[in-house]
Scaffold this motif. Structure first.
Motif: not given
Length: 451
Positions: A259-284
């Motif tokens: 999922k890591m990406r890099r734009d035309s300026r060379g700047r990196f955009s990275v994902p937050l590495p969620f644990r399996s099954g926790r990426s849609t965790e609700c934080f009430p």
């Protein structure tokens, strides 16, 4: 009636001496010791060569080497090592010789380069063991002139093969294939044979008409040390490591690469590495927790206007650099923040710390849902050794290292904060656009991008 002579009887003593003399009389099957010592054995030549060895400043020095394919290791005498200016590294592996006898005074191992005399190639790297002595002078005494006469037409590796001389180095089977050529000749019955090497022709074999005064053998081998035995023991006992795709570190690396990406300026955009099954965790209730922490922070800062102004300046710079921006909607998780002040003399430094371990009403925090990632920090031993490689060392710091890396937009909903310049204005929602100090995956993401 029996009669037993006393022990001091002179007649019995003479009789006993006569019997012993008769029993020790030499026979054809039982030759006397003096006769065994007079049996002649031919001198057996072991292959020697004069070679060039690079000393510590790169100059070639002539060294007399013994070539022996029956030795597992190469060796060099401590005197020759000192002459070359080489310093052996310490080692603990035992070395044994013939009949399993331990070789004493193993002083370590060195690394050097050897080459033929008068020929710039080949260069052969070798790591010989440093021993006090390898063998006595070879040959034990000067050989007959007719031996040299039979090989005068050949370019010999050891021109002084027929004269007793000390051996400085042993070339073993570890580099034997690199120096040996598939050529040989016979010098005739009763004479040694000659074998071709990169150093020249080497004489090996018996000289029948030249009785030797002793025998030598150079069979040398390594014995496993207690360290290597213990290492093998622990490897046997250690369970096999799981494949990377089944470990948290492997999953974190897989998510980054996918999922890591890099734009035309060379700047990196990275994902937050969620644990399996926790990426849609609700934080009430996470917003309410962050709001309560903000109100508590304002009451604390109101008692110290200097600290409050520094806090405002920090947050203003954060927004001006584009590292945070006003949110357009509600977020999933709100990160509380507070001030950490460090006083150095008359100077005071402020750092705003984001507490991503703060739990919401369900008892879950964002840090509990994220993978930490594998350790990528360089080992301190490697850092210290690096300072000894060169005469001059430079160190530098990457300004706002974490905040030079963007977080992918779809993950920014988990990096919301609350802030206002004073209690007289309304509280606003902000989104943190970059990797945030306080999120447990931030060190991995920053170092992974740096790699």
């Amino acid at each position: 009636m029996s009669f037993k002579c006393p022990p001091s009887c002179c007649i019995c003593k003479r009789r006993h001496h006569t019997l012993l003399h008769r029993e020790s009389k030499p026979t054809a099957l039982n030759p006397p010791a003096a006769m065994l010592g007079r049996q002649k054995s031919p001198t057996v030549l072991l292959g020697t060569a004069l070679i060039h060895v690079r000393d510590t400043v790169g100059n070639g020095q002539t060294v007399r080497a013994l070539i022996d394919s029956a030795s597992q290791i190469s060796a060099i005498t401590s005197a020759c090592c000192n002459r070359l200016g080489l310093k052996p590294s310490h080692w603990t592996v035992p070395v044994t010789g013939l009949s399993g006898q331990k070789v004493p005074d193993v002083q370590g191992i060195v690394q050097l380069t050897i080459q033929p005399r008068g020929n710039p190639i080949p260069f052969i790297n070798v790591k010989p063991w440093v021993l006090t002595a390898i063998t006595s002078d070879m040959p034990a005494r000067k050989l007959p002139a007719q031996v040299r006469a039979r090989c005068n037409h050949l370019t010999l590796a050891g021109p002084t093969f027929d004269k007793p001389a000390p051996v400085d180095m042993l070339i073993g089977a570890d580099i034997f294939p690199q120096i040996w050529n598939d050529k040989s000749r016979s010098l005739g019955p009763g004479y040694p044979s000659v074998y071709s090497s990169v150093f020249g022709w080497v004489l090996i074999g018996p000289v029948q008409e030249h009785p030797d005064i002793g025998a030598q053998s150079m069979l040398v081998s390594l014995v496993p040390s207690i360290e290597s035995i213990m290492e093998r023991f622990w490897k046997v006992e250690e369970p096999e490591a799981a494949p990377p795709q089944f470990t948290e570190d492997g999953l974190c690396e897989e998510l980054f690469q996918a999922k890591m990406r890099r734009d035309s300026r060379g700047r990196f955009s990275v994902p937050l590495p969620f644990r399996s099954g926790r990426s849609t965790e609700c934080f009430p209730g996470s917003r309410q927790v962050a709001l309560n922490r903000l109100l508590h922070l304002e009451r604390k800062l109101s008692g110290d206007q200097t600290l409050y102004n520094a806090y405002r300046k920090f947050m203003q710079e954060y927004e001006e650099l584009g590292h945070m921006s006003i949110a357009e909607g509600a977020g999933q998780y709100y990160i509380p923040h507070h001030a950490v002040q460090k006083v150095e003399g008359e100077m005071s430094k402020l750092r705003v710390v984001f507490d991503a371990s703060a739990k919401c009403h369900s008892g879950v925090s964002i840090n509990q849902c994220l993978l930490v990632g594998p350790k990528l920090q360089q080992d301190i031993v490697d850092v210290l050794i690096g300072f000894r490689v060169h005469k001059v060392a430079f160190t530098t710091d990457i300004c706002k290292m974490y905040r030079q890396i963007d977080v992918l937009p779809q993950y920014r909903g988990c990096q919301y904060i609350l802030w206002r310049d004073s209690p007289q204005v309304i509280v606003k929602d902000y989104v943190l656009n970059t990797v945030t100090y306080g999120v447990n995956s931030a060190p991995y993401l920053a170092l992974r991008v740096l790699r």
